[in-house]
Design a protein around this motif. Structure first.
Motif, PDB file in Angstrom:
ATOM      1  N   GLU A 219       0.838  -1.197   0.000  1.00 27.83           N
ATOM      2  CA  GLU A 219       0.000   0.000   0.000  1.00 27.83           C
ATOM      3  C   GLU A 219       0.879   1.255   0.000  1.00 27.83           C
ATOM      4  O   GLU A 219       0.611   2.209  -0.735  1.00 27.83           O
ATOM      5  CB  GLU A 219      -0.899  -0.037   1.232  1.00 27.83           C
ATOM      6  N   ASN A 220       1.924   1.237   0.782  1.00 27.60           N
ATOM      7  CA  ASN A 220       2.837   2.385   0.858  1.00 27.60           C
ATOM      8  C   ASN A 220       3.609   2.609  -0.436  1.00 27.60           C
ATOM      9  O   ASN A 220       4.171   3.684  -0.644  1.00 27.60           O
ATOM     10  CB  ASN A 220       3.818   2.212   2.019  1.00 27.60           C
ATOM     11  N   LEU A 221       3.632   1.608  -1.312  1.00 31.43           N
ATOM     12  CA  LEU A 221       4.367   1.718  -2.571  1.00 31.43           C
ATOM     13  C   LEU A 221       3.439   1.810  -3.779  1.00 31.43           C
ATOM     14  O   LEU A 221       3.863   1.580  -4.908  1.00 31.43           O
ATOM     15  CB  LEU A 221       5.342   0.546  -2.708  1.00 31.43           C
ATOM     16  N   GLY A 222       2.165   2.156  -3.548  1.00 32.56           N
ATOM     17  CA  GLY A 222       1.274   2.459  -4.671  1.00 32.56           C
ATOM     18  C   GLY A 222       0.246   1.411  -5.016  1.00 32.56           C
ATOM     19  O   GLY A 222      -0.479   1.553  -6.001  1.00 32.56           O
ATOM     20  N   PHE A 223       0.132   0.350  -4.229  1.00 31.54           N
ATOM     21  CA  PHE A 223      -0.883  -0.673  -4.489  1.00 31.54           C
ATOM     22  C   PHE A 223      -2.135  -0.358  -3.684  1.00 31.54           C
ATOM     23  O   PHE A 223      -2.055   0.148  -2.566  1.00 31.54           O
ATOM     24  CB  PHE A 223      -0.362  -2.067  -4.093  1.00 31.54           C
ATOM     25  N   GLU A 224      -3.296  -0.662  -4.277  1.00 30.27           N
ATOM     26  CA  GLU A 224      -4.572  -0.455  -3.602  1.00 30.27           C
ATOM     27  C   GLU A 224      -5.280  -1.787  -3.415  1.00 30.27           C
ATOM     28  O   GLU A 224      -5.339  -2.607  -4.332  1.00 30.27           O
ATOM     29  CB  GLU A 224      -5.469   0.481  -4.420  1.00 30.27           C
ATOM     30  N   LEU A 225      -5.840  -1.961  -2.230  1.00 32.59           N
ATOM     31  CA  LEU A 225      -6.563  -3.173  -1.879  1.00 32.59           C
ATOM     32  C   LEU A 225      -7.918  -3.200  -2.577  1.00 32.59           C
ATOM     33  O   LEU A 225      -8.641  -2.216  -2.565  1.00 32.59           O
ATOM     34  CB  LEU A 225      -6.751  -3.214  -0.362  1.00 32.59           C
ATOM     35  N   PHE A 226      -8.256  -4.347  -3.210  1.00 27.00           N
ATOM     36  CA  PHE A 226      -9.591  -4.447  -3.805  1.00 27.00           C
ATOM     37  C   PHE A 226     -10.342  -5.711  -3.402  1.00 27.00           C
ATOM     38  O   PHE A 226     -11.520  -5.859  -3.717  1.00 27.00           O
ATOM     39  CB  PHE A 226      -9.553  -4.300  -5.341  1.00 27.00           C
ATOM     40  N   GLU A 227      -9.693  -6.621  -2.671  1.00 26.26           N
ATOM     41  CA  GLU A 227     -10.388  -7.837  -2.266  1.00 26.26           C
ATOM     42  C   GLU A 227      -9.662  -8.465  -1.081  1.00 26.26           C
ATOM     43  O   GLU A 227      -8.437  -8.476  -1.031  1.00 26.26           O
ATOM     44  CB  GLU A 227     -10.405  -8.833  -3.439  1.00 26.26           C
ATOM     45  N   VAL A 228     -10.447  -9.020  -0.141  1.00 28.90           N
ATOM     46  CA  VAL A 228      -9.896  -9.774   0.983  1.00 28.90           C
ATOM     47  C   VAL A 228     -10.627 -11.115   1.047  1.00 28.90           C
ATOM     48  O   VAL A 228     -11.857 -11.155   0.972  1.00 28.90           O
ATOM     49  CB  VAL A 228     -10.073  -9.019   2.322  1.00 28.90           C
ATOM     50  N   LYS A 229      -9.863 -12.198   1.169  1.00 31.99           N
ATOM     51  CA  LYS A 229     -10.443 -13.531   1.365  1.00 31.99           C
ATOM     52  C   LYS A 229      -9.880 -14.098   2.663  1.00 31.99           C
ATOM     53  O   LYS A 229      -8.675 -14.341   2.766  1.00 31.99           O
ATOM     54  CB  LYS A 229     -10.104 -14.459   0.193  1.00 31.99           C
ATOM     55  N   LYS A 230     -10.759 -14.282   3.624  1.00 33.99           N
ATOM     56  CA  LYS A 230     -10.357 -14.743   4.957  1.00 33.99           C
ATOM     57  C   LYS A 230      -9.787 -16.166   4.906  1.00 33.99           C
ATOM     58  O   LYS A 230     -10.308 -17.022   4.199  1.00 33.99           O
ATOM     59  CB  LYS A 230     -11.561 -14.680   5.894  1.00 33.99           C
TER      60      LYS A 230
ATOM     61  N   TYR B 162      -7.354 -17.524   3.477  1.00 35.44           N
ATOM     62  CA  TYR B 162      -7.071 -18.028   2.128  1.00 35.44           C
ATOM     63  C   TYR B 162      -5.779 -18.846   2.077  1.00 35.44           C
ATOM     64  O   TYR B 162      -5.732 -19.942   1.530  1.00 35.44           O
ATOM     65  CB  TYR B 162      -6.987 -16.850   1.146  1.00 35.44           C
ATOM     66  N   TRP B 163      -4.697 -18.284   2.598  1.00 33.71           N
ATOM     67  CA  TRP B 163      -3.391 -18.960   2.521  1.00 33.71           C
ATOM     68  C   TRP B 163      -3.323 -20.109   3.513  1.00 33.71           C
ATOM     69  O   TRP B 163      -2.759 -21.151   3.226  1.00 33.71           O
ATOM     70  CB  TRP B 163      -2.250 -17.977   2.778  1.00 33.71           C
ATOM     71  N   ALA B 164      -3.886 -19.879   4.676  1.00 30.58           N
ATOM     72  CA  ALA B 164      -3.956 -20.854   5.764  1.00 30.58           C
ATOM     73  C   ALA B 164      -4.794 -20.209   6.853  1.00 30.58           C
ATOM     74  O   ALA B 164      -5.108 -19.016   6.782  1.00 30.58           O
ATOM     75  CB  ALA B 164      -2.552 -21.178   6.284  1.00 30.58           C
ATOM     76  N   GLU B 165      -5.143 -20.953   7.871  1.00 28.96           N
ATOM     77  CA  GLU B 165      -5.928 -20.377   8.957  1.00 28.96           C
ATOM     78  C   GLU B 165      -5.165 -19.210   9.580  1.00 28.96           C
ATOM     79  O   GLU B 165      -3.992 -19.330   9.924  1.00 28.96           O
ATOM     80  CB  GLU B 165      -6.226 -21.426  10.020  1.00 28.96           C
ATOM     81  N   GLY B 166      -5.831 -18.052   9.625  1.00 27.66           N
ATOM     82  CA  GLY B 166      -5.212 -16.855  10.184  1.00 27.66           C
ATOM     83  C   GLY B 166      -4.413 -16.039   9.179  1.00 27.66           C
ATOM     84  O   GLY B 166      -3.886 -14.987   9.518  1.00 27.66           O
ATOM     85  N   PHE B 167      -4.309 -16.522   7.949  1.00 26.92           N
ATOM     86  CA  PHE B 167      -3.589 -15.791   6.899  1.00 26.92           C
ATOM     87  C   PHE B 167      -4.567 -15.481   5.764  1.00 26.92           C
ATOM     88  O   PHE B 167      -4.849 -16.325   4.917  1.00 26.92           O
ATOM     89  CB  PHE B 167      -2.400 -16.611   6.364  1.00 26.92           C
ATOM     90  N   ASP B 168      -5.092 -14.254   5.801  1.00 25.50           N
ATOM     91  CA  ASP B 168      -6.059 -13.815   4.791  1.00 25.50           C
ATOM     92  C   ASP B 168      -5.331 -13.403   3.513  1.00 25.50           C
ATOM     93  O   ASP B 168      -4.170 -13.000   3.555  1.00 25.50           O
ATOM     94  CB  ASP B 168      -6.863 -12.618   5.312  1.00 25.50           C
ATOM     95  N   MET B 169      -6.026 -13.503   2.392  1.00 27.39           N
ATOM     96  CA  MET B 169      -5.456 -13.047   1.117  1.00 27.39           C
ATOM     97  C   MET B 169      -5.934 -11.632   0.851  1.00 27.39           C
ATOM     98  O   MET B 169      -7.134 -11.351   0.867  1.00 27.39           O
ATOM     99  CB  MET B 169      -5.870 -13.958  -0.030  1.00 27.39           C
ATOM    100  N   TYR B 170      -4.979 -10.736   0.634  1.00 21.21           N
ATOM    101  CA  TYR B 170      -5.256  -9.349   0.276  1.00 21.21           C
ATOM    102  C   TYR B 170      -4.840  -9.181  -1.179  1.00 21.21           C
ATOM    103  O   TYR B 170      -3.661  -9.258  -1.500  1.00 21.21           O
ATOM    104  CB  TYR B 170      -4.454  -8.398   1.175  1.00 21.21           C
TER     105      TYR B 170
END
Length: 152
Positions: A123-134, A136-144
Motif C-alpha cells: 500500500e505504501n508503494l502504490g498498491f490499492e486493496l480491492f479484495e480480501v479472502k479470509k 485463504y493462505w492458511a488459517e489466520g492468513f487472509d489473502m489481500y
C-alpha cells in the motif's frame, strides 16, 4: 564501508537459500504449509524470479508471473531475511520488478496477492486493496488482493 546490493535472476542452485528465507519468516509472515507451495512454485510455476544479494549473500527474493494473455504482471513470493527487513531492500526488489514490468509491451496491470501482515508494505508503494479472502493462505492468513495504481 559501503554494502554491495545486487539483484539477479534466480538459479536452481539458489533454491535451498530461498527455502531457508521462508523458514526464517514462518510463522510471522507465512504459514508452515506455505513452504510446500513455494517449493512447487520454484519447481513448476516460476516465470521470472529474482534474488537480492547483500554483500554476495542472498537475503531476499521475489518473482513475476503473467496472466490474461500477458497483460497482467503478478508480483509473487516476496521474502526478505528478517535481519535485513526495514532497510529498504524489499522496496528496492519490488521497484526493480515494477520497472521490469513497465518495460514489457502489453502489460496493462500489475497485481499482488499478499496477507494482512504485509499488505501495508505494498500500500505504501502504490498498491490499492480491492479484495480480501479470509483464511485463504492458511488459517489466520487472509489473502489481500491488490493492484498497482501508479502510472504504468
Amino acid at each position: 564501508m559501503t554494502s554491495f546490493i545486487t539483484i539477479r535472476e534466480y538459479q536452481t542452485k539458489d533454491k535451498s537459500e530461498v527455502i531457508n528465507l521462508i523458514r526464517l519468516n514462518t510463522p510471522k509472515y507465512f504459514a508452515v504449509e506455505e513452504e510446500k507451495d513455494l517449493n512447487q512454485y520454484l519447481e513448476t510455476e516460476r516465470e521470472l524470479y529474482y534474488v537480492l544479494l547483500y554483500d554476495q549473500k542472498i537475503v531476499g527474493c521475489g518473482g513475476i508471473n503473467f496472466a490474461d494473455n500477458n497483460t497482467v504482471g503478478k508480483i509473487s513470493w516476496d521474502i526478505l531475511h528478517p535481519d535485513y527487513q526495514g532497510k529498504s531492500l524489499g522496496t528496492k526488489l519490488l521497484k526493480y520488478r515494477i520497472d521490469k514490468l513497465n518495460s514489457i509491451d502489453g502489460i496493462q496491470k500489475i497485481t499482488v496477492r499478499t496477507s494482512q501482515v504485509a499488505y501495508r508494505f505494498y500500500e505504501n508503494l502504490g498498491f490499492e486493496l480491492f479484495e480480501v479472502k479470509k483464511d485463504y493462505w492458511a488459517e489466520g492468513f487472509d489473502m489481500y488482493n491488490m493492484e498497482y495504481k501508479n502510472k504504468i
